[in-house]
Design a protein around this motif. Structure first.
Motif, PDB file in Angstrom:
ATOM      1  N   GLN A 180       0.827  -1.204   0.000  1.00  0.00           N
ATOM      2  CA  GLN A 180       0.000   0.000   0.000  1.00  0.00           C
ATOM      3  C   GLN A 180       0.861   1.255   0.000  1.00  0.00           C
ATOM      4  OE1 GLN A 180      -3.212   0.154  -0.547  1.00  0.00           O
ATOM      5  NE2 GLN A 180      -3.144   2.392  -0.507  1.00  0.00           N
ATOM      6  N   ALA A 181       1.930   1.249   0.770  1.00  0.00           N
ATOM      7  CA  ALA A 181       2.840   2.393   0.788  1.00  0.00           C
ATOM      8  C   ALA A 181       3.516   2.562  -0.572  1.00  0.00           C
ATOM      9  CB  ALA A 181       3.886   2.217   1.886  1.00  0.00           C
ATOM     10  N   THR A 182       3.831   1.459  -1.231  1.00  0.00           N
ATOM     11  CA  THR A 182       4.439   1.526  -2.559  1.00  0.00           C
ATOM     12  C   THR A 182       3.462   2.113  -3.563  1.00  0.00           C
ATOM     13  OG1 THR A 182       5.832  -0.390  -2.057  1.00  0.00           O
ATOM     14  CG2 THR A 182       5.539   0.175  -4.381  1.00  0.00           C
ATOM     15  N   GLY A 242      -0.786  14.289 -21.026  1.00  0.00           N
ATOM     16  CA  GLY A 242      -1.911  13.416 -21.350  1.00  0.00           C
ATOM     17  C   GLY A 242      -1.755  12.060 -20.683  1.00  0.00           C
ATOM     18  N   SER A 243      -1.897  11.010 -21.479  1.00  0.00           N
ATOM     19  CA  SER A 243      -1.749   9.651 -20.947  1.00  0.00           C
ATOM     20  C   SER A 243      -0.400   9.051 -21.317  1.00  0.00           C
ATOM     21  CB  SER A 243      -2.880   8.754 -21.458  1.00  0.00           C
ATOM     22  OG  SER A 243      -2.840   8.657 -22.877  1.00  0.00           O
ATOM     23  N   ALA A 244       0.566   9.897 -21.657  1.00  0.00           N
ATOM     24  CA  ALA A 244       1.886   9.414 -22.062  1.00  0.00           C
ATOM     25  C   ALA A 244       2.673   8.887 -20.872  1.00  0.00           C
ATOM     26  CB  ALA A 244       2.668  10.537 -22.740  1.00  0.00           C
ATOM     27  N   GLY A 245       3.524   7.908 -21.135  1.00  0.00           N
ATOM     28  CA  GLY A 245       4.428   7.383 -20.130  1.00  0.00           C
ATOM     29  C   GLY A 245       3.807   6.289 -19.290  1.00  0.00           C
ATOM     30  N   ASN A 246       4.653   5.453 -18.722  1.00  0.00           N
ATOM     31  CA  ASN A 246       4.199   4.383 -17.839  1.00  0.00           C
ATOM     32  C   ASN A 246       5.326   4.008 -16.890  1.00  0.00           C
ATOM     33  OD1 ASN A 246       5.597   2.296 -19.778  1.00  0.00           O
ATOM     34  ND2 ASN A 246       4.066   3.366 -21.001  1.00  0.00           N
ATOM     35  N   ILE A 247       4.948   3.565 -15.706  1.00  0.00           N
ATOM     36  CA  ILE A 247       5.895   3.279 -14.640  1.00  0.00           C
ATOM     37  C   ILE A 247       5.506   1.964 -13.982  1.00  0.00           C
ATOM     38  CG2 ILE A 247       6.874   4.083 -12.445  1.00  0.00           C
ATOM     39  CD1 ILE A 247       6.190   6.938 -13.298  1.00  0.00           C
ATOM     40  N   SER A 248       6.493   1.162 -13.605  1.00  0.00           N
ATOM     41  CA  SER A 248       6.222  -0.053 -12.850  1.00  0.00           C
ATOM     42  C   SER A 248       7.186  -0.148 -11.681  1.00  0.00           C
ATOM     43  CB  SER A 248       6.351  -1.296 -13.738  1.00  0.00           C
ATOM     44  OG  SER A 248       7.688  -1.483 -14.167  1.00  0.00           O
ATOM     45  N   VAL A 249       6.789  -0.911 -10.671  1.00  0.00           N
ATOM     46  CA  VAL A 249       7.628  -1.098  -9.491  1.00  0.00           C
ATOM     47  C   VAL A 249       7.406  -2.516  -8.968  1.00  0.00           C
ATOM     48  CG1 VAL A 249       5.861  -0.030  -8.034  1.00  0.00           C
ATOM     49  CG2 VAL A 249       8.200  -0.227  -7.191  1.00  0.00           C
ATOM     50  N   ALA A 250       8.492  -3.169  -8.599  1.00  0.00           N
ATOM     51  CA  ALA A 250       8.412  -4.528  -8.082  1.00  0.00           C
ATOM     52  C   ALA A 250       7.945  -4.534  -6.625  1.00  0.00           C
ATOM     53  CB  ALA A 250       9.777  -5.203  -8.184  1.00  0.00           C
ATOM     54  N   VAL A 251       7.088  -5.496  -6.301  1.00  0.00           N
ATOM     55  CA  VAL A 251       6.683  -5.748  -4.926  1.00  0.00           C
ATOM     56  C   VAL A 251       6.959  -7.229  -4.640  1.00  0.00           C
ATOM     57  CG1 VAL A 251       4.992  -3.889  -4.765  1.00  0.00           C
ATOM     58  CG2 VAL A 251       4.288  -6.099  -5.700  1.00  0.00           C
ATOM     59  N   ASP A 252       6.736  -7.647  -3.408  1.00  0.00           N
ATOM     60  CA  ASP A 252       7.135  -8.989  -3.004  1.00  0.00           C
ATOM     61  C   ASP A 252       6.565 -10.085  -3.895  1.00  0.00           C
ATOM     62  OD1 ASP A 252       8.675  -8.015  -0.962  1.00  0.00           O
ATOM     63  OD2 ASP A 252       7.146  -8.308   0.590  1.00  0.00           O
ATOM     64  N   ASP A 253       5.299  -9.950  -4.289  1.00  0.00           N
ATOM     65  CA  ASP A 253       4.642 -11.029  -5.023  1.00  0.00           C
ATOM     66  C   ASP A 253       4.256 -10.643  -6.447  1.00  0.00           C
ATOM     67  OD1 ASP A 253       2.739  -9.197  -4.250  1.00  0.00           O
ATOM     68  OD2 ASP A 253       1.239 -10.692  -3.659  1.00  0.00           O
ATOM     69  N   GLY A 254       4.925  -9.635  -7.008  1.00  0.00           N
ATOM     70  CA  GLY A 254       4.601  -9.271  -8.376  1.00  0.00           C
ATOM     71  C   GLY A 254       5.118  -7.904  -8.762  1.00  0.00           C
TER      72      GLY A 254
END
Length: 210
Positions: free
Chosen positions: A4-6, A25-37
């Motif tokens: 939740q903090a992530t 606009g809707s440009a760009g995307n970001i991801s971050v690893a968590v323990d289970d995905g």
């Protein structure tokens, strides 16, 4: 940091990028690893208006398990997680100056962000230029896999930068550093600027390993 903090950090940093013009606009995307995905910004979402509980969640194989549908660029994110151990986040922007550089025909594909400052060397490293493919094409992931995890950042031709790091905050800072360096390169284009020497670059890489 729990999930939740992530999620809340992803919302906050994404909004900061949007409000300062690193995405529109809707440009760009970001991801971050968590323990289970992996958490990822949803497709067609605006980085300035994300909702923590609607952020996409995928398992480690890239299967969508909850939240809104993930970005169509999931292939490039997944490729970095699979080939670059220690990757904790991936930031893909369409920031103005880096994207402008990606459209120029005379870039060095092996090192397309010249070492103007110590900080681009420390935070980003050597950047490869990858050929244009249609956004969302699985071929983009294959091109990243072919790099075998040797680069923390790439520039997608006629598209924009992708930057990775050990955690979300570090990845965002590195993406900002790349954009600022791209701006300097555009401003200095044609003026034969002084670059860091190979010895200076080696010293930085030894002192600040990525």
């Amino acid at each position: 940091m729990d999930e939740q903090a992530t999620r809340e950090l992803l919302v906050r940093l994404s909004r900061s990028l949007f409000e300062r013009g690193y995405s529109v606009g809707s440009a760009g995307n970001i991801s971050v690893a968590v323990d289970d995905g992996i958490l990822m910004t949803p497709t067609n979402s605006c980085l300035g208006f994300l909702e923590a509980d609607r952020i996409s969640k995928l398992d480690r194989s890239g299967r969508h398990i909850s939240g809104d549908k993930p970005s169509k660029e999931v292939f490039l994110h997944q490729a970095f997680y699979e080939t670059r151990p220690g990757t904790g986040a991936v930031v893909h922007l369409h920031s103005t100056y880096a994207t402008a550089l990606s459209c120029l025909p005379d870039l060095d594909a092996n090192d397309c962000i010249a070492p103007l400052t110590p900080y681009v060397v420390m935070r980003v490293g050597q950047v490869r230029l990858l050929p244009y493919v249609r956004p969302g094409e699985p071929a983009m992931g294959e091109m990243i896999r072919e790099l075998q995890g040797k680069h923390a950042a790439v520039l997608l031709a006629n598209h924009g930068p992708v930057v990775t790091a050990k955690d979300l905050t570090t990845a965002v800072y590195a993406a900002e550093e790349l954009e600022e360096t791209a701006k300097l390169l555009v401003l200095l284009r044609g003026q034969n600027p002084r670059l860091l020497t190979q010895a200076q670059i080696d010293e930085l890489n030894t002192a600040f390993p990525k």
